[in-house]
Design a protein around this motif. Structure first.
Motif, PDB file in Angstrom:
ATOM      1  N   THR A 192       0.624  -1.051  -0.422  1.00  0.00           N
ATOM      2  CA  THR A 192      -0.177   0.179  -0.163  1.00  0.00           C
ATOM      3  C   THR A 192       1.031   1.116  -0.160  1.00  0.00           C
ATOM      4  O   THR A 192       1.603   1.427   0.704  1.00  0.00           O
ATOM      5  N   THR A 233       1.978   5.139   0.457  1.00  0.00           N
ATOM      6  CA  THR A 233       1.938   6.062   1.346  1.00  0.00           C
ATOM      7  C   THR A 233       1.047   8.007   0.272  1.00  0.00           C
ATOM      8  O   THR A 233       2.182   7.399  -1.209  1.00  0.00           O
ATOM      9  N   PHE A 234       0.192   8.808   0.782  1.00  0.00           N
ATOM     10  CA  PHE A 234       0.661   9.482   0.539  1.00  0.00           C
ATOM     11  C   PHE A 234       2.082  10.106  -0.286  1.00  0.00           C
ATOM     12  O   PHE A 234       1.884  10.764  -1.597  1.00  0.00           O
ATOM     13  N   ASP A 279       4.535   8.309  -0.930  1.00  0.00           N
ATOM     14  CA  ASP A 279       4.392   7.793  -2.360  1.00  0.00           C
ATOM     15  C   ASP A 279       4.348   7.609  -3.195  1.00  0.00           C
ATOM     16  O   ASP A 279       4.619   8.158  -4.731  1.00  0.00           O
TER      17      ASP A 279
END
Length: 332
Positions: A246, A248-249, A251
């Motif tokens: 998942t 992140t913002f 990334d």
């Protein structure tokens, strides 16, 4: 005697036709094969087939003893196929890893195609891709797949298994019947006295030998399919590999900025290349433009000079006469 031979040959012919009905197409194969006992015309006893059947029933040469025992039922003829979709940022490294694993597994390349790369014609580089079909010995099949992580990022893997035991046993049984028919025809050949009987027996014997060779070739094909597993690999060169974690913002933001800079850099590179391509045409066009403009200015200046000279000498030019007529009209 003649009637007896004719009746026996008729029975054998009917049996041969029944055996032929069960025969299928025979796939061609140029791959390395294990040695298989030939059913020769005169030197192959009928008992050899039973020895092969005993080997099969005891499990000799099947996948249960070839490194696939964990998921292969005993005494089964199974054909394994795997499809791998791989992406990599280091194409050469991944390709070399695949070739090394293939060499370690004693396999061979059945088909290979590589596309992309640097093109000297238009000075352009496109992402490379490779598609290959590999044949891996069944006893090294699992060890080859275990090295998949060295090939790159595997985005998809499909495994399949085809059970050909029924076809294999059917072909073996048909071959045993054909060998028995051949032996009976050979015995009749020894006892035949007339040329007509010999020709009739020889005709039937030729057909039986042909069927034996076909069945033997089919068994060879089945053995090769079982002994060599098929692995197809699609290898694609990418700028960044996909991930299953998942994001992140941060990334996603970093990935977006990186993609933006990469696209902008590619655009600038393409623009520079385009300018270099049109530069010779631009130079020639610019030179022609200034040359034409200079000629036009020179011609205009020459005309103005002639008009001025005519006015100084007291001659009226059509342009001057028109101006004088306009002036008189205004005074009136």
């Amino acid at each position: 005697m003649k009637k007896t031979i004719t009746a026996i040959i008729s029975v054998l012919t009917i049996a041969l036709l029944l055996c032929s009905c069960g025969s299928g197409g025979y796939a061609s194969d140029n791959a390395p094969k294990e040695s298989y006992d030939e059913y020769a015309l005169y030197d192959t006893p009928t008992t050899e087939m039973s020895e092969n059947e005993n080997d099969y029933n005891s499990g000799a040469g099947n996948t249960a003893e070839s490194g696939l025992s964990d998921f292969a039922p005993a005494n089964q003829k199974l054909v394994y196929t795997t499809n791998l979709l791989i992406e990599t940022k280091e194409f050469d490294t991944s390709y070399d890893a695949i070739m090394q694993a293939l060499s370690d597994a004693a396999g061979y390349i059945e088909f290979k195609e590589i596309r992309g790369g640097y093109s000297g014609y238009n000075d352009y580089y496109s992402s490379r891709s490779a598609y290959m079909t590999l044949k891996i010995p069944s006893n090294n099949y699992e060890s080859f797949l275990a090295k998949g992580e060295d090939f790159g990022n595997i985005t998809r893997q499909n495994d399949s298994c085809d059970n050909i035991t029924a076809q294999y046993v059917d072909t073996e049984s048909r071959l045993a019947v054909l060998v028995a028919q051949r032996d009976q025809l050979l015995e009749l050949m020894d006892r035949a006295t007339s040329m007509e009987d010999i020709i009739t027996i020889q005709t039937s014997l030729t057909q039986v030998v042909y069927e034996i060779e076909s069945a033997t070739a089919q068994i060879r094909t089945y053995d090769n399919m079982v002994d060599y597993c098929t692995v197809t690999i699609s290898l694609d060169e990418v700028v960044s590999t996909s991930t299953s974690k998942t994001l992140t913002f941060g990334d996603r933001l970093a990935s977006s900025l990186g993609d933006s800079f990469r696209v902008a850099l590619e655009f600038l590179q393409g623009l520079v290349i385009a300018l270099i391509y049109v530069l010779p045409y631009a130079i020639v066009g610019t030179g022609l433009f200034f040359l034409i403009r200079a000629l036009v200015r020179k011609k205009r200046a020459k005309r103005l000079a002639e008009m001025q000279k005519a006015q100084d000498n007291g001659f009226s030019t059509p342009f001057a006469q028109t101006n004088e007529a306009d002036a008189k009209t205004k005074k009136k």
